[in-house]
Design a protein around this motif. Structure first.
Motif, PDB file in Angstrom:
ATOM      1  N   PRO A   1      16.497  -9.845 105.214  1.00 46.51           N
ATOM      2  CA  PRO A   1      16.433 -10.987 104.295  1.00 46.51           C
ATOM      3  C   PRO A   1      17.590 -11.955 104.544  1.00 46.51           C
ATOM      4  CG  PRO A   1      17.259  -9.062 103.150  1.00 46.51           C
ATOM      5  CD  PRO A   1      16.914  -8.599 104.535  1.00 46.51           C
ATOM      6  N   LEU A   2      17.331 -13.238 104.360  1.00 44.96           N
ATOM      7  CA  LEU A   2      18.366 -14.257 104.590  1.00 44.96           C
ATOM      8  C   LEU A   2      19.592 -14.003 103.724  1.00 44.96           C
ATOM      9  CD1 LEU A   2      19.397 -16.976 105.690  1.00 44.96           C
ATOM     10  CD2 LEU A   2      18.127 -18.101 103.875  1.00 44.96           C
ATOM     11  N   ALA A   3      19.360 -13.546 102.489  1.00 36.90           N
ATOM     12  CA  ALA A   3      20.477 -13.332 101.563  1.00 36.90           C
ATOM     13  C   ALA A   3      21.388 -12.202 102.001  1.00 36.90           C
ATOM     14  CB  ALA A   3      19.942 -13.044 100.165  1.00 36.90           C
ATOM     15  N   GLY A   4      20.890 -11.310 102.873  1.00 33.33           N
ATOM     16  CA  GLY A   4      21.697 -10.188 103.317  1.00 33.33           C
ATOM     17  C   GLY A   4      21.427  -8.936 102.507  1.00 33.33           C
TER      18      GLY A   4
ATOM     19  N   VAL B   1      30.191  -6.500 100.465  1.00 30.32           N
ATOM     20  CA  VAL B   1      29.280  -7.516 100.998  1.00 30.32           C
ATOM     21  C   VAL B   1      28.018  -7.450 100.155  1.00 30.32           C
ATOM     22  CG1 VAL B   1      27.922  -8.244 102.974  1.00 30.32           C
ATOM     23  CG2 VAL B   1      30.202  -7.305 103.315  1.00 30.32           C
ATOM     24  N   ILE B   2      27.718  -8.540  99.442  1.00 29.28           N
ATOM     25  CA  ILE B   2      26.573  -8.518  98.530  1.00 29.28           C
ATOM     26  C   ILE B   2      25.520  -9.521  98.988  1.00 29.28           C
ATOM     27  CG2 ILE B   2      27.811  -7.729  96.480  1.00 29.28           C
ATOM     28  CD1 ILE B   2      27.768 -10.876  95.770  1.00 29.28           C
ATOM     29  N   PRO B   3      24.251  -9.293  98.617  1.00 30.88           N
ATOM     30  CA  PRO B   3      23.248 -10.308  98.932  1.00 30.88           C
ATOM     31  C   PRO B   3      23.613 -11.622  98.256  1.00 30.88           C
ATOM     32  CG  PRO B   3      22.205  -8.297  98.120  1.00 30.88           C
ATOM     33  CD  PRO B   3      23.679  -8.146  97.902  1.00 30.88           C
ATOM     34  N   ALA B   4      23.550 -12.712  99.001  1.00 33.21           N
ATOM     35  CA  ALA B   4      23.911 -14.009  98.438  1.00 33.21           C
ATOM     36  C   ALA B   4      22.862 -14.431  97.422  1.00 33.21           C
ATOM     37  CB  ALA B   4      24.012 -15.048  99.550  1.00 33.21           C
TER      38      ALA B   4
END
Lengths: 207, 185
Positions: A145-148, A167-170
């Motif tokens: 996913p783009l958000a990570g 590091v979290i999903p944006a």
């Protein structure tokens, strides 16, 4: 695109085919012939520049899933050629390295490895180049996913000093974000393409 | 002789004596000699450089001496996109700065990740360092940076400096929790 060069290449390297292209001559070659094709292009056809190395992920349910893409240019003949090579393995994709023929391939292949996870056999220094060394994913793969994805922070002591940073999903908030192409300059701050949804209020399902 | 000196401190009348609070005196000195550490990571750094140039002239506020060594700086201006890979470095540099120290998050990226809602970008530098002033804009104009720096000066003026000096630990970071630079092989 018709090209005498590509026809010669197809005749010379068994298993190669013409590749559809809108701009420059292009050919598909088998991965195990890639090195000899590059050698032939460089030594006999005058393609002394390797302009670009990248790869395509055709998504999980397609086989072959990964295709390596190479753009060569000739500074004497002023022409270009695109070479594509499918990776045989869909799970652990692998291609031969061109770093020994073209020094420019070194960092390009590191980037392709970093983002798509293609391992280049014989590469002198196959480390990640953009993400940090311990990063567990390949972010340009289709399933990513783009958000990570939530992961550990690059350095454990920094994470501890910063109170457990991860590091979290944006938050996408209707993103990705970009500036509108039309309208007054003063109204063109980057904004989400679709602001009707965000993390709290999910995207309406219109199917 | 009605000069404007009559309205201010006059040593002939008051003698060699100034009455003030120690806090006020220390803060007055500190706020007029902020040494910024330019953590220039993207286009905001260009505006930061413009603020340092003669047109916008940050030296009017006594903060023109930018030091690239964290040991010699006391205000980190994070100007630009902080990736997770760089976040580690930002925090280590912050830890190397001597107390008292302040952090300015300049621009949308440093404040919140900005338009980079992506797997690679730290969503706001306040996740790893304590931020004193946020400056909006993408990038902010030099005037906005100056405004933010004046806000920092106001904040410095309000600090209980003597108490902090006695505590010797403004940001309450226990020693074992600070970071060390990685050994280079």
């Amino acid at each position: 695109m018709e090209s005498a060069l590509v026809e010669e290449l197809i005749k010379k390297f068994e298993g190669s085919t013409q590749r559809e292209s809108l701009d420059i001559p292009a050919a598909n070659v088998p991965a195990d012939l890639l090195l000899s094709v590059a050698e032939w292009l460089r030594n006999e056809q005058g393609f002394d520049l390797l302009m670009d190395v990248t790869a395509i992920d055709w998504s999980e349910d397609v086989s072959p899933r990964f295709t390596g893409i190479y753009h060569f240019a000739s500074s004497t003949k002023h022409n270009y050629i695109r070479i594509a090579a499918d990776c045989e393995d869909d799970v652990e994709p692998e291609l031969p390295t061109l770093a020994k023929l073209y020094p420019a391939a070194n960092w390009h292949e590191r980037e392709t490895y970093d983002l798509l996870g293609i391992r280049y056999k014989g590469h002198p220094d196959l480390r990640r180049i953009l993400m940090w060394d311990d990063y567990p994913y390949f972010p340009l793969r289709k399933e990513f996913p783009l958000a990570g994805i939530e992961t550990e922070f690059p350095a454990a002591d920094v994470a501890e000093a910063a109170g457990g940073a991860k590091v979290i999903p944006a938050p996408m908030m209707g993103g990705p974000f970009h500036a509108p192409q039309t309208g007054a300059m003063s109204k063109r701050e980057p904004r989400a393409a679709d602001q009707s949804w965000n993390e709290e209020k999910p995207k309406p399902n219109n199917d | 002789m009605a000069t404007e000196n009559n309205f201010a401190y006059n040593s002939k009348i008051e003698g060699d004596l100034v009455v003030t609070k120690l806090d006020t005196a220390i803060n007055w000195i500190r706020k007029h000699s902020v040494w910024p550490m330019p953590m220039g990571l993207a286009c905001c750094a260009i505006e930061l450089m413009a603020a340092g140039g003669s047109r916008f002239d940050i030296s009017r506020f006594g903060m023109e001496v930018m030091r690239f060594s964290p040991r010699q700086a006391d205000c980190m201006i994070v100007s630009g996109t902080v990736t997770y890979k760089m976040a580690e470095v930002v925090r280590r540099i912050y830890d190397q700065m001597a107390e008292p120290k302040w952090v300015v998050a300049m621009g949308a990226c440093a404040s919140s990740g900005g338009m980079y809602r992506s797997y690679a970008v730290l969503q706001g530098v306040d996740r790893i360092v304590p931020v004193d002033v946020y400056i909006s804009g993408c990038p902010p104009r030099p005037e906005a940076l100056l405004d933010g720096m004046i806000k920092i000066q106001d904040k410095i003026q309000r600090e209980p400096s003597v108490k902090n000096l006695l505590d010797r630990d403004m940001h309450k970071a226990p020693e074992k929790k600070t970071t060390t630079a990685p050994a280079h092989a």
